[in-house]
Scaffold this motif. Structure first.
Motif, PDB file in Angstrom:
ATOM      1  N   CYS A   1     -40.977  58.187  66.163  1.00 35.95           N
ATOM      2  CA  CYS A   1     -41.564  58.306  65.051  1.00 35.95           C
ATOM      3  C   CYS A   1     -41.461  57.010  64.127  1.00 35.95           C
ATOM      4  O   CYS A   1     -40.862  55.931  64.657  1.00 35.95           O
ATOM      5  CB  CYS A   1     -41.020  59.519  64.343  1.00 35.95           C
TER       6      CYS A   1
ATOM      7  N   SER B   1     -36.282  58.461  51.827  1.00 35.85           N
ATOM      8  CA  SER B   1     -37.165  57.365  51.862  1.00 35.85           C
ATOM      9  C   SER B   1     -36.852  56.205  51.388  1.00 35.85           C
ATOM     10  O   SER B   1     -36.809  55.025  52.269  1.00 35.85           O
ATOM     11  CB  SER B   1     -38.814  57.730  51.499  1.00 35.85           C
TER      12      SER B   1
ATOM     13  N   ASN C   1     -45.215  52.874  52.733  1.00 31.27           N
ATOM     14  CA  ASN C   1     -45.490  53.998  53.276  1.00 31.27           C
ATOM     15  C   ASN C   1     -45.804  55.228  52.359  1.00 31.27           C
ATOM     16  O   ASN C   1     -45.122  55.279  51.221  1.00 31.27           O
ATOM     17  CB  ASN C   1     -44.304  54.738  54.060  1.00 31.27           C
TER      18      ASN C   1
ATOM     19  N   ALA D   1     -46.058  58.289  52.322  1.00 33.26           N
ATOM     20  CA  ALA D   1     -45.101  59.191  52.316  1.00 33.26           C
ATOM     21  C   ALA D   1     -43.987  59.095  51.821  1.00 33.26           C
ATOM     22  O   ALA D   1     -43.348  60.030  51.489  1.00 33.26           O
ATOM     23  CB  ALA D   1     -45.105  59.746  53.688  1.00 33.26           C
TER      24      ALA D   1
ATOM     25  N   THR E   1     -38.755  61.809  53.312  1.00 29.38           N
ATOM     26  CA  THR E   1     -39.942  61.748  54.227  1.00 29.38           C
ATOM     27  C   THR E   1     -39.566  62.682  55.259  1.00 29.38           C
ATOM     28  O   THR E   1     -38.782  62.749  55.916  1.00 29.38           O
ATOM     29  CB  THR E   1     -40.267  60.477  54.522  1.00 29.38           C
ATOM     30  N   CYS E   2     -40.624  63.616  55.758  1.00 33.89           N
ATOM     31  CA  CYS E   2     -40.369  64.414  56.727  1.00 33.89           C
ATOM     32  C   CYS E   2     -41.599  64.059  57.781  1.00 33.89           C
ATOM     33  O   CYS E   2     -42.827  64.322  57.677  1.00 33.89           O
ATOM     34  CB  CYS E   2     -40.651  65.839  56.262  1.00 33.89           C
ATOM     35  N   GLU E   3     -41.208  63.808  59.166  1.00 37.46           N
ATOM     36  CA  GLU E   3     -42.147  63.387  60.133  1.00 37.46           C
ATOM     37  C   GLU E   3     -41.958  64.603  61.018  1.00 37.46           C
ATOM     38  O   GLU E   3     -40.586  65.078  61.501  1.00 37.46           O
ATOM     39  CB  GLU E   3     -41.931  62.351  60.741  1.00 37.46           C
TER      40      GLU E   3
ATOM     41  N   ARG F   1     -46.798  63.298  62.587  1.00 36.24           N
ATOM     42  CA  ARG F   1     -47.623  63.641  61.218  1.00 36.24           C
ATOM     43  C   ARG F   1     -46.476  64.054  60.185  1.00 36.24           C
ATOM     44  O   ARG F   1     -45.508  64.287  60.421  1.00 36.24           O
ATOM     45  CB  ARG F   1     -48.692  64.885  61.337  1.00 36.24           C
ATOM     46  N   TYR F   2     -46.936  63.468  58.925  1.00 38.35           N
ATOM     47  CA  TYR F   2     -46.047  63.640  57.630  1.00 38.35           C
ATOM     48  C   TYR F   2     -46.320  64.896  57.230  1.00 38.35           C
ATOM     49  O   TYR F   2     -47.381  65.677  57.073  1.00 38.35           O
ATOM     50  CB  TYR F   2     -46.233  62.688  56.816  1.00 38.35           C
TER      51      TYR F   2
END
Length: 359
Positions: free
Chosen positions: A121, A160, A168, A170, A176-178, A188-189
Motif C-alpha cells: 500500500c 497521516s 496525499n 487522503a 488515513t485508511c487504506e 483504495r482509500y
C-alpha cells in the motif's frame, strides 16, 4: 466429509471429479471450518520475524505450525524461505496475512499451502522511502472479513501527518485508511477516515466483522476505535477502564470471539473482556507473573500475549521476547510450557485449519 481434517480433504480432491467439486465448494468449506472450530483447539503458526536476524540461519525458518499440546512443530515449505515476514496477529478463516517493508504482501493458508501475493500500500511505499525514521513511528496492518459479503480485507490505518503524507489528498484528515480489494488487486482509500488519532506499534484486532485499535490517550482516557468491514465506518465503541502507555503494559487480543485486553500491573496480569451488548469491561483472568518467572525463568517487562482459550478454560499465551508458548490453568493456578521456538523473535498466531483461499 465435513467432519474430516482439512489437510486430508485437500488430498482427497484427487479421488474423483465429484469429490473435488464438493471439496472446492465455498459452502462446503465454510461448513467444514465451522465444525473444526467446534471440535477442538486451534493450531499455532510460528512466523520468523524480520527482527530475528539475517539469513542464512539454520535455526530460523519462514513458517512452522504446531498443534497445541504437542512439543513438535512442523516446517511448512514456502516460496519465500530466504526471507522473513511479519504477520498480522488476527488470522481469519485459517488465512494469515504476511507483510514486510515495500515487498509484495502475502495471504497464505498454512494448511493447504495456498498463497497469493498482492502489492504494497501507499503507507508501505512511503515509509520504505523514509526508512531511516521507521523506528520512530510504525503502524501495523489489520486483516478480517466482511461478515455480510464474505469479502476478506487487509486494512492499514495510520496517523497521516506523522508520516508526512501532505502530498496525499487522503491525508487531510486525522488518519488515513487504506483497504485492499482482492477483486481489483488494488488498494483504495476509505473517506472519511477516523477523526481519532491511534497509537502506533499496535496490532489491530479482528472480532466479529470489525477491526479494533487503541486511540491515543486524550485527557487521560484510552478508548477503543472500531472499523466495521462491511459499512467501512469508524466509531468509538467503548471507553477503557485502563490507561495505555508507551511501555507496552497493555495489549489487545481476540479470545473466543470476544474483544479482550491484557493489562500488566507490576507482578500481575489482568485480562479484561468487552461485553458487546452493554459496551462494558469485566475481568475474566488474573495471572501471577511471579509464578511464571519461578516456573520458567522468564519475567516479561510487558504484557504477555494471550492467544486462545483452550478446552477446560485453559489460557494459551506467549512472550514476544523469549518466544515460549505457555498454558495457564486458572482453576489450579498452574503453568505448563507448551513449546519454545528456536527463533528468538518468532511471532505466534492461532488459526483453525481450513480449505479456504481467495481468488
Amino acid at each position: 466429509m465435513e467432519r474430516l481434517d482439512a489437510k486430508a480433504l485437500h488430498k482427497f480432491k484427487s479421488v474423483s471429479k465429484q469429490w473435488k467439486s464438493t471439496i472446492q465448494s465455498p459452502c462446503f468449506q465454510k461448513r467444514q471450518l465451522f465444525r473444526r472450530k467446534q471440535s477442538g483447539d486451534p493450531c499455532v503458526a510460528l512466523v520468523s520475524s524480520s527482527y530475528g536476524g539475517s539469513y542464512p540461519n539454520p535455526d530460523i525458518e519462514a513458517l512452522r505450525t504446531l498443534v497445541v499440546g504437542s512439543s513438535v512443530s512442523l516446517k511448512i515449505p514456502t516460496p519465500w524461505e530466504n526471507k522473513t515476514y511479519s504477520v498480522c496477529t488476527s488470522s481469519c478463516d485459517g488465512l494469515l496475512f504476511l507483510y514486510e517493508g515495500c515487498d509484495p504482501n502475502i495471504v497464505v493458508n498454512p494448511t493447504t499451502r495456498w498463497h497469493r501475493r498482492f502489492p504494497p500500500c501507499n503507507y508501505q511505499l512511503v515509509t520504505f522511502e523514509k526508512r531511516e525514521t521507521r523506528h520512530k513511528t510504525i503502524y501495523l496492518p489489520g486483516f478480517g472479513k466482511d461478515k455480510i459479503s464474505g469479502t476478506y480485507k487487509p486494512v492499514w490505518l495510520y496517523n497521516s501527518l506523522e508520516i508526512d503524507l501532505n502530498n496525499n489528498a487522503a491525508a487531510t484528515t486525522t488518519t488515513t485508511c487504506e483497504v485492499f480489494d482482492f477483486t481489483t488487486n488494488a488498494w483504495r482509500y476509505v473517506v472519511p477516515a477516523s477523526h481519532f488519532l491511534i497509537l502506533d506499534i499496535q496490532d489491530p484486532v479482528y472480532v466479529d466483522g470489525s477491526l479494533h485499535w487503541f486511540t491515543a490517550p486524550h485527557e487521560g482516557e484510552t478508548k477503543v476505535l472500531s472499523f466495521d468491514l462491511h459499512t467501512e465506518a469508524f466509531q468509538v465503541i467503548a471507553k477503557a477502564p485502563f490507561h495505555h502507555d508507551s511501555n507496552q503494559h497493555i495489549t489487545m487480543c481476540n479470545l473466543d470471539d470476544r474483544l479482550c485486553v491484557a493489562e500488566k500491573e507490576e507482578s500481575e496480569q489482568v485480562i479484561w473482556s468487552l461485553c458487546s451488548d452493554h459496551k462494558t469491561w469485566s475481568k475474566i483472568y488474573s495471572i501471577d507473573l511471579d509464578i511464571t518467572f519461578d516456573s520458567f525463568g522468564i519475567y516479561p517487562s510487558h504484557a504477555l500475549i494471550p492467544l486462545a482459550v483452550l478446552e477446560e478454560d485453559k489460557l494459551l499465551f506467549y512472550d514476544t521476547g523469549y518466544s515460549p508458548l505457555v498454558i495457564h490453568d486458572p482453576k489450579t493456578k498452574s503453568y505448563d510450557l507448551a513449546y519454545t521456538s528456536k527463533a528468538s523473535h518468532a511471532q505466534a498466531i492461532c488459526y483453525f485449519p481450513s480449505l479456504i483461499s481467495i481468488f
